[in-house]
Design an enzyme around this catalytic site. Structure first.
Site, PDB file in Angstrom:
ATOM      1  CB  VAL A   1      -0.931  -0.010   1.242  1.00 23.07           C
ATOM      2  CG1 VAL A   1      -1.693   1.295   1.364  1.00 23.07           C
ATOM      3  CG2 VAL A   1      -1.896  -1.182   1.164  1.00 23.07           C
ATOM      4  CD  GLU A   2       2.916   3.805   3.879  1.00 22.33           C
ATOM      5  OE1 GLU A   2       3.327   4.692   3.124  1.00 22.33           O
ATOM      6  OE2 GLU A   2       2.309   4.046   4.935  1.00 22.33           O
ATOM      7  CB  SER A   3       6.560   1.927  -1.283  1.00 21.27           C
ATOM      8  OG  SER A   3       6.748   0.602  -0.798  1.00 21.27           O
TER       9      SER A   3
END
Length: 511
Positions: free
Chosen positions: A162-164
């Site tokens: 989700v983050e990166s």
């Protein structure tokens, strides 16, 4: 007769005492929980009536498959309990890592409009997880292990997606770096080193330790509410605290869905929950990859400053592959002050039995009378299992005079670095990557994700270049701008590649 009168008198006194005693209300069997509204279904495990005959029922994991319709205004399920994680009693032992992850996702999910939107986004990119899994594969087993060791929700293992999109060197506009998108101050606070040699935020496993420690802190800070903790991880604990305080002043609910948060944070938690939901339900359209449930890589502490070229030469692993697996190192050498840990593309058994390890990083010990395998392992500060693996032993039997390899070298290599002051090979210099601008005209059915994969760029970068959000719907005919790197080697590097090969051969020869 007198005795009979005496008994009658005693009974009369006791009866009068009972009449004067006030009856106290019975203590309730069920303790009332504080009223906190959230998206979780009310847990009933604390509402079981006390009974000597009642049998305890183990908690089970259930997921609501009901999609709330867009016209329904209600998008939360009020609950008088704090968010809970339903854990099964038996740990999954699936041979497939993704199946193991799916079996151990236990945050109950009740779909709403925000989650449905994110689910549709993922299912429009059915190969998303397959593509990102290729970058995650060397690290994912280790991350899952770290999550389980800390007894945290398995959902946290999905956060780097989700983050990166699992890009170790990606940097956001807020200067958050790495697969966990840590800013410098947070990373430093949780023990991440950063200097001209090394940035621990780009070291996938080191940053995992810091990120999980930070998430544990946030979970406690927000009184055991994972929704608030995740929101704070994305936007900062101060912002979430202010949003909660504002809602309390206005008499509003303080659940995650009711808080006024930045749009990115409002999309952030639904994106994680949607991914978790689809991993558990692959038939809905997001292809779940296959990955062996065992380590594909092994962490190896070299024990001193090293040069990637020397390690590549000794181990037979390509220098570019070593750099790719260990993006935290910014130069061709590790820092004199450490860390000196490398992730190698070998399983532990293969590493310990490799000639590279035995020749350079082991010593030997000859078994004496009364020695035991446990005692020898303790002497050399290594697990018995590792000692057995190193010596290809299936049992604990050893014989007097037997030669055992140990984890401590008899003679360390004189140096694992190259003196660049006298070497014709120069250290890699940090050169700004040249880019070319490309215009792309959107076709019907195109998405930001599809276009980013076509040109091998981050979909977040593509969105940022064009002032869009990652989930924006593209109108056919509009033109998008892409900045693509020019993959051209500096002339000095081309000239020195041949010199390095000869230098590595020289280093291998005895002096």
């Amino acid at each position: 007769m007198r005795r009979n009168y005496f008994f009658i008198f005693v009974i009369a006194i006791l009866l009068s005492g009972c009449q004067s005693t006030k009856l106290q209300p019975a203590a309730p069997d069920i303790e009332q929980a504080p009223v906190i509204f959230n998206h979780f279904k009310p847990s009933t495990k604390n509402a079981i009536a006390v009974s000597t005959n009642a049998q305890a029922t183990p908690p089970t994991t259930t997921i609501s498959t009901e999609l709330l319709q867009p016209n329904k205004k209600n998008h939360t399920v009020p609950s008088p309990y704090k968010p809970t994680i339903e854990k099964s009693h038996s740990r999954s032992a699936s041979p497939d890592l993704w199946q193991h992850i799916a079996d151990n996702l236990h945050i109950k999910i009740y779909l709403n409009r925000a989650l449905n939107k994110r689910i549709k986004w993922y299912t429009r990119q059915p190969k998303y997880l397959q593509i990102v899994n290729e970058r995650a594969a060397p690290y994912l087993y280790h991350i899952v292990n770290k999550v389980e060791q800390r007894k945290l929700p398995m959902e946290l293992a999905l956060l780097p997606f989700v983050e990166s999109d699992f890009r170790p060197t990606i940097s956001s506009s807020a200067q958050a770096v790495g697969v966990w998108q840590l800013v410098a101050a947070t990373a430093h606070h949780f023990g991440i080193k950063s200097d001209q040699w090394y940035d621990g935020r780009q070291d996938v496993l080191a940053s995992t330790d810091a990120a999980l420690a930070y998430l544990e802190y946030l979970y406690k800070r927000f009184d055991g509410n994972w929704m608030h903790a995740l929101a704070a991880y994305n936007s900062g604990e101060g912002r979430v605290q202010r949003a909660i305080a504002n809602n309390k002043k206005r008499g509003k609910s303080t659940d995650y869905w009711s808080l006024k948060l930045p749009k990115e944070t409002s999309d952030y938690v639904p994106k994680l929950l949607a991914l978790s939901y689809l991993v558990q339900n692959p038939k809905l359209g997001l292809i779940r990859p296959k990955l062996e449930n065992k380590a594909q890589t092994t962490e190896f502490n070299v024990g001193q400053q090293f040069d990637f070229s020397v390690i590549a030469n000794l181990s037979g692993v390509g220098r570019s592959q070593l750099h790719k697996l260990n993006p935290g190192y910014l130069k061709n050498q590790s820092s004199p002050n450490g860390p000196h840990t490398l992730l190698l593309p070998l399983q532990q058994q293969a590493l310990l039995s490799s000639q590279f390890f035995k020749s350079n990083f082991t010593g030997e010990y000859f078994v004496k009378k009364n020695d035991t395998l446990y005692g020898i392992a303790k002497k050399f500060d290594m697990p018995v299992k590792k000692l057995k693996m190193l010596n290809n032993k299936k049992t604990n039997l050893i014989g007097i005079g037997e030669r055992l390899l140990t984890g401590q070298p008899k003679t360390m290599p004189g140096s694992l670095t190259i003196d660049y002051k006298i070497s014709p090979y120069l250290d890699d210099t940090q050169v700004a990557t040249a880019t070319i601008t490309v215009n792309y005209q959107v076709k019907p059915g195109d998405t930001i994700w599809d276009i980013s994969q076509l040109y091998d760029v981050s979909h977040k970068d593509l969105a940022q270049w064009n002032k869009l959000s990652a989930s924006s719907i593209l109108k056919p005919g509009i033109t998008l701008v892409l900045h693509l790197p020019q993959a051209i080697k500096p002339i000095s590097q081309l000239q020195n590649d041949g010199l390095l090969l000869g230098l590595e051969k020289t280093l291998k020869q005895p002096h």
